[in-house]
Design a protein around this motif. Sequence first.
Motif, PDB file in Angstrom:
ATOM      1  N   MET A 172      42.837  50.676 -29.583  1.00  0.00           N
ATOM      2  CA  MET A 172      44.693  49.949 -30.378  1.00  0.00           C
ATOM      3  C   MET A 172      45.310  49.803 -29.573  1.00  0.00           C
ATOM      4  N   LYS A 173      45.617  50.945 -27.619  1.00  0.00           N
ATOM      5  CA  LYS A 173      46.898  50.991 -27.024  1.00  0.00           C
ATOM      6  C   LYS A 173      46.964  49.757 -26.551  1.00  0.00           C
ATOM      7  N   ARG A 174      46.189  48.582 -26.218  1.00  0.00           N
ATOM      8  CA  ARG A 174      45.992  47.629 -26.180  1.00  0.00           C
ATOM      9  C   ARG A 174      46.607  46.494 -27.260  1.00  0.00           C
ATOM     10  N   ILE A 175      46.160  46.636 -28.535  1.00  0.00           N
ATOM     11  CA  ILE A 175      45.702  45.917 -29.474  1.00  0.00           C
ATOM     12  C   ILE A 175      47.633  45.694 -29.604  1.00  0.00           C
ATOM     13  N   SER A 176      48.357  47.546 -29.580  1.00  0.00           N
ATOM     14  CA  SER A 176      49.899  47.116 -29.740  1.00  0.00           C
ATOM     15  C   SER A 176      50.936  47.170 -28.988  1.00  0.00           C
ATOM     16  N   THR A 177      49.974  47.004 -27.738  1.00  0.00           N
ATOM     17  CA  THR A 177      51.135  46.341 -27.165  1.00  0.00           C
ATOM     18  C   THR A 177      50.712  45.014 -26.408  1.00  0.00           C
ATOM     19  N   ALA A 207      45.974  50.027 -42.054  1.00  0.00           N
ATOM     20  CA  ALA A 207      44.892  50.477 -42.197  1.00  0.00           C
ATOM     21  C   ALA A 207      44.154  48.991 -41.650  1.00  0.00           C
ATOM     22  N   LEU A 208      43.581  49.046 -40.518  1.00  0.00           N
ATOM     23  CA  LEU A 208      43.004  48.090 -39.933  1.00  0.00           C
ATOM     24  C   LEU A 208      41.492  47.554 -39.777  1.00  0.00           C
ATOM     25  N   ALA A 209      41.074  46.346 -39.811  1.00  0.00           N
ATOM     26  CA  ALA A 209      39.630  45.765 -39.207  1.00  0.00           C
ATOM     27  C   ALA A 209      39.309  45.036 -38.212  1.00  0.00           C
ATOM     28  N   LEU A 210      38.637  45.607 -37.400  1.00  0.00           N
ATOM     29  CA  LEU A 210      38.270  45.448 -36.386  1.00  0.00           C
ATOM     30  C   LEU A 210      37.255  44.526 -36.038  1.00  0.00           C
ATOM     31  N   VAL A 211      36.923  43.482 -35.229  1.00  0.00           N
ATOM     32  CA  VAL A 211      35.723  42.403 -35.250  1.00  0.00           C
ATOM     33  C   VAL A 211      35.197  42.198 -33.731  1.00  0.00           C
ATOM     34  N   PRO A 213      49.095  57.639 -34.202  1.00  0.00           N
ATOM     35  CA  PRO A 213      48.566  58.626 -34.190  1.00  0.00           C
ATOM     36  C   PRO A 213      46.636  57.883 -34.919  1.00  0.00           C
ATOM     37  N   LEU A 214      45.582  57.398 -34.271  1.00  0.00           N
ATOM     38  CA  LEU A 214      44.276  57.751 -35.575  1.00  0.00           C
ATOM     39  C   LEU A 214      44.189  58.877 -36.772  1.00  0.00           C
ATOM     40  N   LYS A 215      44.159  58.300 -38.286  1.00  0.00           N
ATOM     41  CA  LYS A 215      43.874  59.784 -38.821  1.00  0.00           C
ATOM     42  C   LYS A 215      42.398  58.631 -39.240  1.00  0.00           C
ATOM     43  N   VAL A 216      42.070  57.675 -39.179  1.00  0.00           N
ATOM     44  CA  VAL A 216      41.078  57.350 -39.556  1.00  0.00           C
ATOM     45  C   VAL A 216      40.208  56.555 -38.573  1.00  0.00           C
ATOM     46  N   ALA A 217      38.615  56.489 -38.423  1.00  0.00           N
ATOM     47  CA  ALA A 217      37.864  56.338 -37.066  1.00  0.00           C
ATOM     48  C   ALA A 217      36.598  56.057 -37.649  1.00  0.00           C
ATOM     49  N   LEU A 218      36.400  55.069 -38.256  1.00  0.00           N
ATOM     50  CA  LEU A 218      35.033  54.390 -38.377  1.00  0.00           C
ATOM     51  C   LEU A 218      34.409  53.188 -37.990  1.00  0.00           C
ATOM     52  N   SER A 225      23.389  48.802 -32.406  1.00  0.00           N
ATOM     53  CA  SER A 225      23.577  47.930 -30.982  1.00  0.00           C
ATOM     54  C   SER A 225      23.492  46.749 -31.285  1.00  0.00           C
ATOM     55  N   THR A 226      23.745  45.602 -32.011  1.00  0.00           N
ATOM     56  CA  THR A 226      24.015  44.400 -31.593  1.00  0.00           C
ATOM     57  C   THR A 226      25.493  43.953 -32.177  1.00  0.00           C
ATOM     58  N   TRP A 227      25.540  42.290 -31.835  1.00  0.00           N
ATOM     59  CA  TRP A 227      26.624  42.225 -32.631  1.00  0.00           C
ATOM     60  C   TRP A 227      26.686  41.032 -33.475  1.00  0.00           C
ATOM     61  N   PRO A 228      28.208  40.553 -34.411  1.00  0.00           N
ATOM     62  CA  PRO A 228      29.600  41.159 -34.323  1.00  0.00           C
ATOM     63  C   PRO A 228      29.084  42.590 -34.286  1.00  0.00           C
ATOM     64  N   ARG A 229      30.277  43.160 -34.022  1.00  0.00           N
ATOM     65  CA  ARG A 229      30.534  44.877 -34.453  1.00  0.00           C
ATOM     66  C   ARG A 229      31.896  44.995 -35.314  1.00  0.00           C
ATOM     67  N   VAL A 230      31.907  45.966 -36.290  1.00  0.00           N
ATOM     68  CA  VAL A 230      33.211  46.208 -36.884  1.00  0.00           C
ATOM     69  C   VAL A 230      33.316  47.236 -37.150  1.00  0.00           C
ATOM     70  N   VAL A 231      34.953  47.786 -36.252  1.00  0.00           N
ATOM     71  CA  VAL A 231      35.203  49.037 -36.503  1.00  0.00           C
ATOM     72  C   VAL A 231      36.054  49.050 -37.560  1.00  0.00           C
ATOM     73  N   THR A 232      37.204  50.551 -38.605  1.00  0.00           N
ATOM     74  CA  THR A 232      38.092  50.147 -39.143  1.00  0.00           C
ATOM     75  C   THR A 232      38.775  51.526 -38.541  1.00  0.00           C
ATOM     76  N   THR A 233      39.673  51.194 -38.472  1.00  0.00           N
ATOM     77  CA  THR A 233      40.624  52.470 -38.289  1.00  0.00           C
ATOM     78  C   THR A 233      42.426  52.941 -39.545  1.00  0.00           C
ATOM     79  N   VAL A 234      42.788  53.349 -39.086  1.00  0.00           N
ATOM     80  CA  VAL A 234      43.665  53.651 -40.097  1.00  0.00           C
ATOM     81  C   VAL A 234      45.126  54.348 -39.331  1.00  0.00           C
ATOM     82  N   VAL A 235      46.474  53.714 -39.200  1.00  0.00           N
ATOM     83  CA  VAL A 235      47.500  54.795 -38.136  1.00  0.00           C
ATOM     84  C   VAL A 235      48.258  55.290 -39.085  1.00  0.00           C
ATOM     85  N   VAL A 236      48.890  56.525 -39.218  1.00  0.00           N
ATOM     86  CA  VAL A 236      49.995  57.206 -39.871  1.00  0.00           C
ATOM     87  C   VAL A 236      50.911  57.052 -38.357  1.00  0.00           C
TER      88      VAL A 236
END
Length: 634
Positions: free
Chosen positions: A346-351, A431-435, A400-405, A410-421
């Motif tokens: 998230m630091k890299r994405i925010s930058t 709320a973001l969905a990363l792939v 700060p990350l409120k949610v990290a899901l 163990s394969t790809w593609p991979r998905v991550v959901t997070t919420v920044v407050v």
Amino acid sequence: MRFVLAIVAFVAAAVMIAVGIAQRTVFAPPSQVAVSTTVKGDPRYIVIDSTVLNSHPGQQTLAVSGAADVKTQVVAYGRTADVTSWLGDETYTSIGYDDATSVLTTKTVKPKAADSDGGSKPTDSSTTSPTASPTATPTATPTPSASSPATADGKTAEKAGPNPAGSDLWLEEFDGADATLTRMNVPDGISVIISSDGAHAAPNEVRLVWPLDTSTPWSTPLIYGGLGLLVVGLALYLWGLYKLRKSRGPRRKGGPKMPKLPKAPKYKPSKAVETTPKGRRSTRRAMVAVPVVLVGALALSGCTTNLLADPKPTLTKTATPIATDLPKAKDVLPPAVTVSQLELIMKRISTVATAADAKSDSKLLATRFTGPALQLREANYAIRAKKSDQAALPAILASPLKVALPQATSTWPRVVTTVVVPSDTKLAPIALALVQETPRDNYLVNYAVSLEPKAKVPDLAPASIGAPIVRPDSKLLTLPPQDVAAAYGDILMNGDKSKYADLFETDGDTLRTQVGADYKAKMKAAMPATASLTYASQAGPADPIAMATNDSGALVWANLTETDTTKVVEAGAEVNLTDANGPAAALLGAASSKTGIQTTYGYQLAFYVPPAGSDAKITLLGFAQGLVAAKEVQ
């Protein structure tokens, strides 16, 4: 005697103090174990497995050197499976550890072709290649190209490999001078990758150091005990001197001797005193002690009898063994990322997002955004280029990350959901969905929405476990994820008359209030008789993303496209945009048209979809919407 004890104490004290000091100096154990090796062959990638790193207990210190350019060297560590998947079909050197000789060993590994999930199956370079069949066609020699330049001796130079720097797979990464000496404490299942920029050889001088326990637990007691015994010896010595000096005091010599004291007469008992009582009273007195002794004996014998009566007690109920088979650790899928790893991502994405928003740089933005999120931000850049007062989209914060899901996979593609407050309470949480499509790709933002004020995120799996992905056509939900966007679009068009109206929650849905059926009816009513206004919506081109919740429901990310078409229906008439200086005019490049104007809006939507059979309704958790295109129609 006191002098003898003092001498013994002095000797014992000297021995104890000497042994205690020797344990800290002469007999002190080594402070570390160090092994090193020089990797031959100039490999581009070197991998050290956790079995090597944990050959000795304690924190590992890794020192590397020998790179052509120190600025390009990289040392990173991640899950062993992730490191292998990232390497793919790249040849690398694996470093091992020989316990018998305590030396590092090297082995060149040439992986097979990558699997469909992005991984690869490594093979030892020493294994024999299968013999080709007689009908096999020989492989043509590749022609030197720009990527494979010919060297002076006529050989083809190797193609540059991928650069591991900045990969989202690594749990931690050290670049440049920071990679020269790194300290880590990696558990089992973690591997370290050492590389340069992929085009040059990796640092080939590798040194591993483990600390050893140099504590001497007996040293301090021996030293302090010896000092204490020294004090005791000194006290005994001084006491002996005192007694010796006192015994040598002045003595009287000569003179008459003292008379002896007369002896006392011997005692003789008289006849009036009887030593043993006789008669009836004597019997009673003798019987008094018998019950007391008997009662004590019976009491003790009773306790002993109860203790030894049944040394093996009988169980009143036989326990039934649990028949449920617990899942094995190897069968449990790991989460795609850890919380610390997601924070770094998230630091890299925010930058990147901050820099791209400041310069309206679409190319830079595309390195971290894709799909609906990229489309909406690129359109915003285009509008702001022609309309300086146009507001920018909400910033993407790193914490700060409120949610990290993360997805459990163990394969790809991979998905991550997070919420920044945001710390500013006036700003809505994002709320973001990363792939991540492949091991060598970084996580890209597919969806970025602002949460609704009344949104309640359902119970989710902890980040250390992760959640599985729900199939787009799953029938286990109130509505399959692939149908959610179209169903919600129908509600925006028809309101309560939609056949899906009963499936969606209306309370807290501010998007329906802003651009729903009532809004569209007002816009049509305000249209002059010389023009017509029509609306159409359809599911967007991006695939929906659905992640399971703890109640068997799902978080569903979907995108919707809505078009507004205004046409001239009377000859000589002209269509004018409501806002001549608005976003549509900026994208169109004009404020009116003699034929018609079509504007396209993109919607990023985040829903909670309950499980099938539940009384709960589909809830809009958040959304992002904006103009993405405008054109003139005939």
